[in-house]
Design an enzyme around this catalytic site. Structure first.
Site, PDB file in Angstrom:
ATOM      1  N   GLY A 183       0.868  -1.219  -0.195  1.00 14.49           N
ATOM      2  CA  GLY A 183      -0.071   0.021  -0.022  1.00 14.49           C
ATOM      3  C   GLY A 183       0.958   1.403  -0.068  1.00 14.49           C
ATOM      4  N   GLY A 185       0.812   5.839   0.509  1.00 19.37           N
ATOM      5  CA  GLY A 185      -0.062   7.145   0.673  1.00 19.37           C
ATOM      6  C   GLY A 185       0.852   8.250   0.390  1.00 19.37           C
ATOM      7  N   GLY A 186       0.379   9.474   0.944  1.00 18.66           N
ATOM      8  CA  GLY A 186       1.097  10.453   0.857  1.00 18.66           C
ATOM      9  C   GLY A 186       2.489  10.518   1.556  1.00 18.66           C
ATOM     10  N   PHE A 187       2.551   9.556   2.489  1.00 18.10           N
ATOM     11  CA  PHE A 187       3.815   9.351   3.309  1.00 18.10           C
ATOM     12  C   PHE A 187       4.888   8.867   2.771  1.00 18.10           C
ATOM     13  CE2 PHE A 187       1.612   5.592   3.681  1.00 18.10           C
ATOM     14  CZ  PHE A 187       2.386   4.755   3.694  1.00 18.10           C
ATOM     15  N   GLY A 188       4.663   7.637   1.784  1.00 22.57           N
ATOM     16  CA  GLY A 188       5.727   6.580   1.368  1.00 22.57           C
ATOM     17  C   GLY A 188       4.833   5.183   0.992  1.00 22.57           C
ATOM     18  N   VAL A 190       4.395   0.855   1.938  1.00 23.88           N
ATOM     19  CA  VAL A 190       4.431  -0.178   3.023  1.00 23.88           C
ATOM     20  C   VAL A 190       4.609  -1.460   1.982  1.00 23.88           C
ATOM     21  CG1 VAL A 190       3.508  -1.723   4.613  1.00 23.88           C
ATOM     22  CG2 VAL A 190       2.922   0.556   4.557  1.00 23.88           C
ATOM     23  N   LYS A 205       7.465  -0.520   6.571  1.00 23.33           N
ATOM     24  CA  LYS A 205       6.990   0.818   6.086  1.00 23.33           C
ATOM     25  C   LYS A 205       8.227   1.726   5.822  1.00 23.33           C
ATOM     26  CE  LYS A 205       3.238   4.179   7.291  1.00 23.33           C
ATOM     27  NZ  LYS A 205       1.886   4.388   8.040  1.00 23.33           N
ATOM     28  N   ASP A 335      -6.775   8.436  13.759  1.00 21.98           N
ATOM     29  CA  ASP A 335      -7.190   8.072  12.376  1.00 21.98           C
ATOM     30  C   ASP A 335      -7.644   6.666  12.567  1.00 21.98           C
ATOM     31  OD1 ASP A 335      -7.319   8.531   9.555  1.00 21.98           O
ATOM     32  OD2 ASP A 335      -5.183   8.038   8.987  1.00 21.98           O
TER      33      ASP A 335
HETATM   34  P1  ATP Z   1      -0.623   7.581   6.745  1.00 20.97           P
HETATM   35  O1  ATP Z   1      -2.118   7.214   7.135  1.00 20.97           O
HETATM   36  O2  ATP Z   1       0.474   7.284   7.805  1.00 20.97           O
HETATM   37  O3  ATP Z   1      -0.507   8.403   5.693  1.00 20.97           O
HETATM   38  P2  ATP Z   1      -1.157   5.057   5.156  1.00 20.97           P
HETATM   39  O4  ATP Z   1      -2.621   4.941   5.619  1.00 20.97           O
HETATM   40  O5  ATP Z   1      -0.923   5.186   3.693  1.00 20.97           O
HETATM   41  O6  ATP Z   1      -0.304   6.216   5.771  1.00 20.97           O
HETATM   42  P3  ATP Z   1      -0.871   2.510   6.460  1.00 20.97           P
HETATM   43  O7  ATP Z   1      -2.063   2.488   6.837  1.00 20.97           O
HETATM   44  O8  ATP Z   1       0.301   2.258   7.520  1.00 20.97           O
HETATM   45  O9  ATP Z   1      -0.400   3.924   5.621  1.00 20.97           O
HETATM   46  O10 ATP Z   1      -0.259   1.460   5.210  1.00 20.97           O
HETATM   47  C1  ATP Z   1      -1.042   1.556   4.099  1.00 20.97           C
HETATM   48  C2  ATP Z   1      -1.523   0.309   3.396  1.00 20.97           C
HETATM   49  O11 ATP Z   1      -0.329  -0.935   3.510  1.00 20.97           O
HETATM   50  C3  ATP Z   1      -2.460  -0.314   4.250  1.00 20.97           C
HETATM   51  O12 ATP Z   1      -3.893   0.047   3.872  1.00 20.97           O
HETATM   52  C4  ATP Z   1      -2.380  -1.836   3.935  1.00 20.97           C
HETATM   53  O13 ATP Z   1      -2.877  -2.119   2.835  1.00 20.97           O
HETATM   54  C5  ATP Z   1      -0.935  -2.017   4.094  1.00 20.97           C
HETATM   55  N1  ATP Z   1      -0.142  -2.442   5.164  1.00 20.97           N
HETATM   56  C6  ATP Z   1       0.199  -1.452   6.256  1.00 20.97           C
HETATM   57  N2  ATP Z   1       0.761  -2.202   7.345  1.00 20.97           N
HETATM   58  C7  ATP Z   1       0.558  -3.494   7.022  1.00 20.97           C
HETATM   59  C8  ATP Z   1       0.730  -4.632   7.739  1.00 20.97           C
HETATM   60  N3  ATP Z   1       1.249  -4.571   9.159  1.00 20.97           N
HETATM   61  N4  ATP Z   1       0.350  -5.965   7.182  1.00 20.97           N
HETATM   62  C9  ATP Z   1      -0.123  -5.818   6.043  1.00 20.97           C
HETATM   63  N5  ATP Z   1      -0.282  -4.938   5.282  1.00 20.97           N
HETATM   64  C10 ATP Z   1      -0.101  -3.707   5.718  1.00 20.97           C
HETATM   65 MG    MG Z   2      -3.746   3.909   6.804  1.00 21.70          MG
END
Ligand code: ATP
Ligand code: MG
Length: 476
Positions: A183, A185-188, A190, A205, A335
């Site tokens: 996945g 997002g704006g941050f980078g 995972v 991440k 969040d």
């Molecule tokens: P932020 O809200 O900090 O800007 P984000 O929502 O984009 O970031 P995360 O929710 O941490 O970041 O991760 C993005 C995506 O990566 C998740 O929606 C999921 O699909 C996948 N992901 C993150 N962590 C895990 C994990 N521990 N196991 C499986 N998939 C994960």
């Molecule tokens: Mg998230």
């Protein structure tokens, strides 16, 4: 974003969807902007990307992006690939050059007698597919013989294609095999990665090493609970981070996001503007939750015939238990939403993504605007004065969503707008009278009137104990 701005954005989203409903072949951002009475592609770009994220729009080609309500077809995807013949010539030329320090695009263009813009466009396409790479911040290009094999991590960011080029001595590259990108997002992003020594799969991440990132990793490292994603370790390393802004009909750079750092362009090709910088990146190694997110579970459940009421309540109880622990340790998640709740082994529910975490205080305080996701956000969080009761509001919405099927995004948005004003569907009130009572309290406009997470946990325990037979019937 203020509530007024949110409404304007919703209006624009609706207008764009209506405009595209009868455009079978899709339209460019500029055509869409004009179609909804605006002037420039940049007036609609961020909304288009948001609609793409929520599955309401699709991008059918990248240069320029053609937006439509239909999913991309194989034919249109192929159109976005670099011209095969030129790509092959370029790769051959770079390989026969034999120099390990790469070749400049104008040099390649001159040797092949092809316009430089064509060469640039093709090189960027090849870079996206991991076949060539640019060396550091220079304009030197080289065939990537590792084909992205671990040193290059490519992903689709919120508004652009991105890649992270790791250094030769990268710890991630040394210790892990990259499996896939989970996945972004704006941050980078995972990634799913296999540890070379222990053979286990982890989620890692990768984000810019900022104060916010450091807050996230510190909270995750401190919080140890069965309903919170487990943390293993973290480290930082330098990497070359490239954001490629694809745009259509673009004539001026003002159509791109305004962050000047982001526009610190290294080189450009027709329809794309690249910016790359050396960044200090934070890598957070955590437990991989193999069953995806609660959002995935909800989507699947919505497509099925059963409402899975009993399972839903048990999952919600685990979320509450995680939040109870987060609050007891003096944190606010800020969040909470189904995308940030993961499902791990044995179907255990785990709260993750502490990207917006903060520390509680005894009374509501004025906070920064760095907050979570609008539709789950409490009214006071948008006003920036809140305490841990802000998480309870999001929990109320999650509880409703986990119990009540909302088959389409637009239906969900409509219902959520009502729920945020404590207006529930009549059918829900009739079928789930007890749950309605507690969710209603959780969605109180005044934070003090919301129950705290301990009360919710207690209520759920008693309820689940007392009603096991009724639950079986409701699950049918
Ligand atoms: P932020 O809200 O900090 O800007 P984000 O929502 O984009 O970031 P995360 O929710 O941490 O970041 O991760 C993005 C995506 O990566 C998740 O929606 C999921 O699909 C996948 N992901 C993150 N962590 C895990 C994990 N521990 N196991 C499986 N998939 C994960
Ligand atoms: Mg998230």
């Amino acid at each position: 974003m203020t509530m007024a701005e949110k409404h304007t954005n919703n209006d624009l989203e609706n207008k764009i969807c209506t405009f595209l409903n009868d455009k079978e072949d899709g339209a460019t951002a500029l055509q869409i902007a004009k179609g909804v009475g605006l002037k420039k592609a940049s007036d609609v770009n961020s909304v288009l990307y948001r609609l793409e994220k929520t599955g309401q729009l699709f991008r059918n080609s990248d240069q320029p992006p053609i937006w439509s309500r239909q999913k991309r077809s194989a034919a249109t995807v192929k159109n976005s690939q670099p011209t095969d013949a030129l790509a092959e010539e370029l790769k051959k030329m770079m390989l026969s050059d034999g120099k390990s320090n790469g070749m400049k695009s104008y040099h390649l263009a001159a040797k092949l007698n092809v316009p430089r813009s064509e060469v640039n466009k093709c090189l960027h396409g090849l870079s996206r597919s991991g076949e060539v790479k640019r060396l550091g911040e220079t304009s030197l290009w080289k065939v990537d013989e590792t084909n992205g094999g671990g040193r290059l991590i490519k992903y689709k960011g919120e508004f652009q294609d991105c890649s992270i080029e790791l250094k030769e001595d990268s710890r991630f590259f040394r210790d892990f095999e990259l499996v896939s990108v989970l996945g972004a997002g704006g941050f980078g992003c995972v990634v799913k990665a296999k540890h070379k020594l222990d053979g286990k799969i982890y989620a890692v991440k990768i984000l810019e090493n900022t104060i916010k990132a450091s807050r996230e990793v510190k909270a995750l490292a401190m919080l140890k609970h069965p309903n919170i994603v487990s943390y293993y370790t973290s480290w930082d390393e330098e990497a070359f981070w490239i954001n490629e802004f694809n745009d259509d009909d673009s004539t001026t750079s003002s159509q791109y996001p305004t962050d000047s750092e982001q526009r610190d362009s290294c080189s450009s090709a027709n329809g794309a503007e690249n910016s790359g910088r050396d960044l200090s990146c934070l890598f957070i190694q955590m437990e991989f939750c193999e069953k995806g997110t609660l959002n995935d579970w909800i989507k699947k459940r919505n497509e099925g015939t059963k409402n899975k009421f009993k399972k839903a309540l048990h999952m919600f109880r685990q979320i509450v238990s995680g939040v109870e622990y987060i609050h007891s340790e003096g944190h606010i998640h800020r969040d909470l939403k189904p995308e940030n709740v993961f499902i791990g082994e044995d179907e255990t529910v785990k709260i993750g993504d502490f990207g917006h975490v903060t520390i509680t205080s005894s009374s509501p305080v004025s906070r920064t605007s760095e907050t979570g996701t609008l539709i789950y956000m409490s009214p006071e969080q948008t006003e920036m004065v809140y305490d841990k009761k802000t998480d309870i509001f999001a929990l109320g919405l999650i509880c409703f969503e986990i119990l009540w099927k909302m088959p389409t995004v637009s239906e969900k948005l409509k219902l959520f707008e009502n729920l945020r004003r404590q207006i529930f569907p009549e059918d829900f009130k009739n079928k789930y009278a007890t749950e309605h009572h507690i969710i209603r309290k959780m969605l109180s406009q005044t934070p003090a009137e919301r129950p705290d997470v301990k009360e919710i946990a207690k209520y759920l325990e008693d309820f689940l104990l007392r009603n096991s037979t009724a639950l079986e019937q409701k699950s049918a």
